[in-house]
Write an enzyme that holds these catalytic residues in place. Structure first.
Site, short mmCIF file in Angstrom:
data_model
loop_
_atom_site.label_atom_id
_atom_site.label_comp_id
_atom_site.label_asym_id
_atom_site.label_seq_id
_atom_site.Cartn_x
_atom_site.Cartn_y
_atom_site.Cartn_z
N ASN A 179 -4.29 12.69 0.61
CA ASN A 179 -5.69 13.10 0.45
C ASN A 179 -5.99 14.39 1.21
OD1 ASN A 179 -6.79 11.20 -1.31
ND2 ASN A 179 -7.16 9.71 0.31
N GLU A 228 -6.11 2.22 -0.27
CA GLU A 228 -4.82 2.32 -0.96
C GLU A 228 -4.06 1.00 -0.90
OE1 GLU A 228 -3.94 3.72 3.28
OE2 GLU A 228 -5.63 3.57 1.90
N ASP A 272 0.84 -1.20 0.00
CA ASP A 272 0.00 0.00 0.00
C ASP A 272 0.87 1.25 0.00
OD1 ASP A 272 0.86 0.47 2.58
OD2 ASP A 272 -1.11 0.31 3.50
N ASP A 287 -6.98 10.07 -6.16
CA ASP A 287 -7.44 9.12 -7.17
C ASP A 287 -6.42 8.98 -8.30
OD1 ASP A 287 -9.70 8.72 -5.71
OD2 ASP A 287 -11.03 9.91 -7.00
#
Length: 760
Positions: free
Chosen positions: A637, A672, A629, A646
């Protein structure tokens, strides 16, 4: 006088009894020599004895375990002291060089022999110059000897008995000892002795264990008794695999000469099931392709001189002359487009038909397929029942059919989609259909399932699938269910314009082949072929029918008879069909993929991982799983916004895909977090791939000025015999957490490390 009469009656009774006994066929004696002491490894033989299968076959069977200091099972077989002998790869080597021996059955598809080694040993090359215990001459053929020769290992051999050898390993006097997968490792673990294991299959060395041998002259004199013994033993194994705990108690009560605990035997029962692979092979079947690979390994490592006897060592021999092909007659459903149908010329067509023909062409050329025409599906089933067909190209596995036919593993699977009128309210799943009318073909197994799970749904039975669609179009029902590809064709055939695919359910329809009870070996051959079929070949067959290259006959008739009006109707219908096809393909794709990144989702992972594990079990090829991840993704974010987040996820997937193989599975696990499954890969290669991905992801984001710098942490694990997908994922998740805790932007792995010789 009374006493004389009574005495006369007793004499006559004895005479008749003696006469009756003389006419009764005498039971046939069989002696089976095992290649080790009694344990769950031989549970199928105990079950056949306990359940009376041998007695029913007219056999009196004696089971003998291996005694210390006695001759080997093969040696006793050669001398005629036993009827059958079980052996491992050494037995195969012996049969390749002795025409008196024949191979009757193979129960373990993978060798149970492993090396137990000291904790600092991870690779075969680490054994160079180290002390290895051996219970026999090191020149004898075995899968462990083949492993050492393949890697050109030159160890120091120490010849000892099994118990003395294990004691020497405990004291640190030996660096490695040969072991049985469920014996020595279990004992050492219980004693707290640290160790590693080296399994030959992880390094490309194939083997076959628990092979049943006989003398050729015996099977030629008594073929019926040999067949009866093999069939009874097969039934015994099927019973043992279905009732493992019962057989554990039987061994504890009658056969436990090793004084194993109940827990030890339960563990062994699980490992034995993994070695037998009953879901892939019929119990006892000799896989000739695998046998050839094992023989070629023995030849390449100098453990046998030639393979001249390979084709003759298996009994019964293949039928027919060289180059002959066995004919298999198959039936199909004439009207289930596009999965299974016949064209106007009577030729079989459809996804199922093409897959079956592809499998036989590429993997089963010894068979010649012959199509038996059937005007209806009911007639196809009737042909199958009365023996006119050996194979159904597609069938549903149900409890009612269990005693009538054998089933392969699934080779196609599609979700059911929901079809409603265009003006109907949005339906997201089956729960939204509560209180509504759902049309479905009468007799469909889906009706029983819906009634059990969703009793509030009102079922509207119809004559066939097309009638169900028309019931929805006319307002007689609110919805119907069909497989995605079938829905495409039915929507085109209905031609009403007021029906749409409203949603995709979580119900899957696994499509299998049905095989006649007269061809049990064919199930195993087909299961192997299905497991080997490349995904791209299957995808091409699916695309061929989803794209619908040729118009059906009724559209061609409109061209001839309808003039300009027909042309306009066809144009409109063509646009509608194209739109509906795209809609159905999109729904099917979305059911298995993450809409943002295009990676597989968890459903796509679940649909594929079991097949990869079975393939790893069957072939011995490696299977590794990476979980990774993004580091500090929440900060990205929070700082840059979710839109940028995204884009980061999409670029991550794009970067990873550029550096993995086409057959690797990339899965968005959640948020993620991603999973990468790599079939057929060696642990060293998987470790290098993980490090490469870590570097390439960091480099790609540093070079992109529009996105923030990104790193990833990775957990890498390799498949272990007998474990579930959930266990693999859980271990990879723990390793990923360890990488995070250690500072991020790194790889943590529990796969074997490369030896010093390979890294110098």
């Amino acid at each position: 006088m009374f006493m004389v009469a009574r005495l006369l009656s007793l004499v006559l009774l004895c005479v008749f009894a003696a006469g009756g006994h003389a006419q009764t066929e005498k039971p046939f004696p069989i002696i089976v020599q095992f290649h080790w002491k009694h344990q769950f490894e031989y549970a199928g033989f105990y079950a056949a004895l306990q359940q009376g299968y041998y007695q029913q076959a007219g056999l009196v069977v004696t089971l003998q375990s291996l005694k210390s200091g006695s001759l080997s099972p093969i040696a006793r077989l050669r001398r005629g002291e036993v009827t059958f002998a079980l052996s491992n790869t050494r037995g195969i080597a012996a049969a390749l060089q002795d025409d008196r021996l024949v191979l009757l059955a193979n129960y373990f598809k993978r060798p149970a022999s492993i090396f137990v080694v000291k904790p600092d040993i991870h690779m075969p090359t680490d054994l160079n110059g180290r002390r290895i215990g051996m219970t026999h001459d090191k020149r004898q053929a075995s899968v462990l000897t083949a492993l050492l020769r393949t890697f050109n290992v030159q160890p120091k051999y120490v010849i000892k008995g099994p118990n003395a050898m294990l004691a020497a390993f405990r004291r640190g006097e030996l660096d490695a000892i040969p072991a049985y997968v469920s014996n020595e490792p279990v004992r050492l673990k219980a004693e707290g002795v640290p160790f590693n294991v080296i399994e030959p299959w992880m390094f490309g060395i194939e083997g076959m264990d628990d092979n049943l041998f006989a003398r050729r002259d015996f099977v030629e004199r008594h073929p019926e008794q040999v067949r009866a013994f093999l069939d009874a033993t097969r039934r015994g194994w099927e019973y043992a695999l279905a009732h493992p705990l019962e057989l554990v108690e039987t061994i504890l009560a009658n056969w436990n000469e090793q004084h194993k605990t109940r827990g030890d035997l339960v563990l062994e029962s699980y490992l034995v099931r993994q070695l037998i692979m009953p879901g892939v092979y019929p119990v006892g079947q000799v896989d000739r392709a695998r046998l050839r690979r094992v023989a070629e390994t023995l030849l390449s490592t100098g453990l046998v001189n030639n393979l001249a006897r390979l084709d003759q060592m298996v009994w019964p021999p293949k039928g027919g002359s060289v180059g002959s092909r066995q004919t298999l007659r198959y039936c199909n459903d004439p009207g289930w487009m596009p999965i299974d149908y016949v064209d106007p010329d009577g030729a079989p067509r459809g996804m199922a038909v093409d897959v079956v023909q592809w499998l036989f062409t590429h993997y089963l050329p010894q068979y010649r397929l012959e199509h038996v025409a059937s005007p209806t599906w009911q007639m196809a089933l009737e042909h199958f029942r009365n023996g006119r067909c050996d194979l159904l190209v597609e069938a549903v596995q149900t409890p009612q059919r269990a005693g009538q036919m054998l089933f392969t593993r699934p080779y196609l699977s599609f979700p059911f989609v929901i079809i409603t009128r265009r003006d109907a309210p949005y339906i997201s799943g089956l729960s939204d259909l509560s209180g509504r009318r759902v049309a479905r073909q009468q007799g469909s197994a889906l009706i029983d399932l819906l009634r059990a799970r969703y009793p509030a749904i009102h079922i509207v039975p119809t004559r066939d699938t097309y009638s169900a669609f028309m019931a929805v179009a006319r307002g007689e029902a609110d919805a119907t269910l069909a497989l995605g590809p079938v829905a495409q064709y039915m929507l085109a055939r209905a031609g009403t314009g007021n029906l749409v695919i409203s949603g995709v359910t979580d119900l899957e329809y696994p499509i299998r082949m049905a095989v006649s009870l007269n061809h049990p070996q064919l199930v195993g051959e087909l299961n192997q072929a299905i497991a080997l079929m490349p995904p791209e070949a299957l995808a091409r067959i699916k695309a061929r029918y989803l794209l619908l290259p040729e118009s059906p006959w009724w559209q061609r008739w409109l061209w001839v008879g309808g003039g300009v009006s027909a042309l306009l109707l066809i144009a409109l219908a063509g646009w509608r069909i194209y739109h509906l096809r795209r809609q159905a393909r999109s729904a099917s794709w979305q059911a298995e993929h993450d809409p943002l990144t295009g990676a597989l989702n968890r459903k796509g992972f679940a649909d594929r991982i079991e097949t990869l594990i079975e393939l790893a079990d069957r072939t011995g090829a490696g299977l590794c799983l990476l979980m990774f991840d993004l580091d500090h993704f929440k900060q990205i974010n929070d700082t840059w916004g979710h839109a940028v987040g995204d884009e980061v996820l999409k670029k991550l997937v794009h970067t990873v895909r550029a550096h993995v193989r086409e057959g690797d599975l990339l899965v968005r696990w959640g948020g993620e977090e991603f999973v990468l499954v790599c079939p057929g890969i060696h642990p060293d290669s998987a470790r290098r791939l993980a490090e490469k991905l870590r570097r390439e992801v960091e480099r790609a984001f540093l070079a992109d000025e529009a996105l923030p710098p990104v790193t990833i942490s990775l957990g890498l694990t390799c498949y272990r015999l007998g474990e579930s997908p959930a266990q693999m994922v859980r271990r990879a998740d723990e390793l990923l957490y360890a990488a995070k805790q250690a500072g991020r932007n790194q790889v943590k792995s529990d796969c074997p490390r490369p030896s010093r010789a390979e890294t110098d």
